[in-house]
Design a protein around this motif. Structure first.
Motif, PDB file in Angstrom:
ATOM      1  N   GLY A   6       0.824  -1.199   0.000  1.00 12.46           N
ATOM      2  CA  GLY A   6       0.000   0.000   0.000  1.00 12.46           C
ATOM      3  C   GLY A   6       0.858   1.248   0.000  1.00 12.46           C
ATOM      4  N   PHE A  68      -2.693  -3.540  -0.579  1.00  9.64           N
ATOM      5  CA  PHE A  68      -3.795  -3.326  -1.511  1.00  9.64           C
ATOM      6  C   PHE A  68      -4.175  -4.642  -2.172  1.00  9.64           C
ATOM      7  CE2 PHE A  68      -2.305   1.267  -2.411  1.00  9.64           C
ATOM      8  CZ  PHE A  68      -3.105   1.765  -1.413  1.00  9.64           C
ATOM      9  N   GLU A 111      -7.458  -0.051  -3.318  1.00 10.13           N
ATOM     10  CA  GLU A 111      -6.620   1.147  -3.463  1.00 10.13           C
ATOM     11  C   GLU A 111      -7.446   2.357  -3.616  1.00 10.13           C
ATOM     12  OE1 GLU A 111      -2.735   2.684  -5.965  1.00 10.13           O
ATOM     13  OE2 GLU A 111      -3.535   0.721  -6.339  1.00 10.13           O
TER      14      GLU A 111
END
Length: 111
Positions: A6, A68, A111
């Motif tokens: 992420g 993500f 995301e």
């Protein structure tokens, strides 16, 4: 279905160590502050944001990572990790909390 890094890393710091920790990353490491909130300071950390979060009722430091995935539920099954919804509310985030075998908290989200 893939899982990828992420954009956020959080270090959860006890109240009594928060000011000193923020000063360390700002003044000694030299990271630029990108956002300041009541209980959190965000620093530029390469392509990521390193958050130093003040946690009032905590006695030790925790590192939390963000991952993500287009399918957080499927990612959790693949990781074979426990669901940890009790950690923090995920107000407008499509994701869920879990942890790795060592106890590092993971936010698996879109995301």
């Amino acid at each position: 279905m893939d899982i990828r890094p992420g954009k956020n890393i959080a270090i959860k710091v006890p109240l009594y160590k928060w000011d000193e920790t923020v000063a360390f990353y700002r003044d000694k490491v030299g990271l630029a502050v990108v956002k300041t909130l009541t209980n959190s300071t965000g620093f530029a950390f390469g392509d990521m944001t390193l958050w130093i979060d003040r946690v009032e009722k905590q006695s030790q430091v925790d590192v939390w990572l963000e991952l993500f995935s287009d399918h957080p539920d499927q990612a959790l099954e693949r990781l074979e990790s426990p669901r940890r919804d009790e950690l923090e509310p995920l107000d407008d985030v499509n994701g869920l909390w879990t942890s790795d075998p060592a106890g590092v908290v993971l936010l698996v989200r879109n995301e």
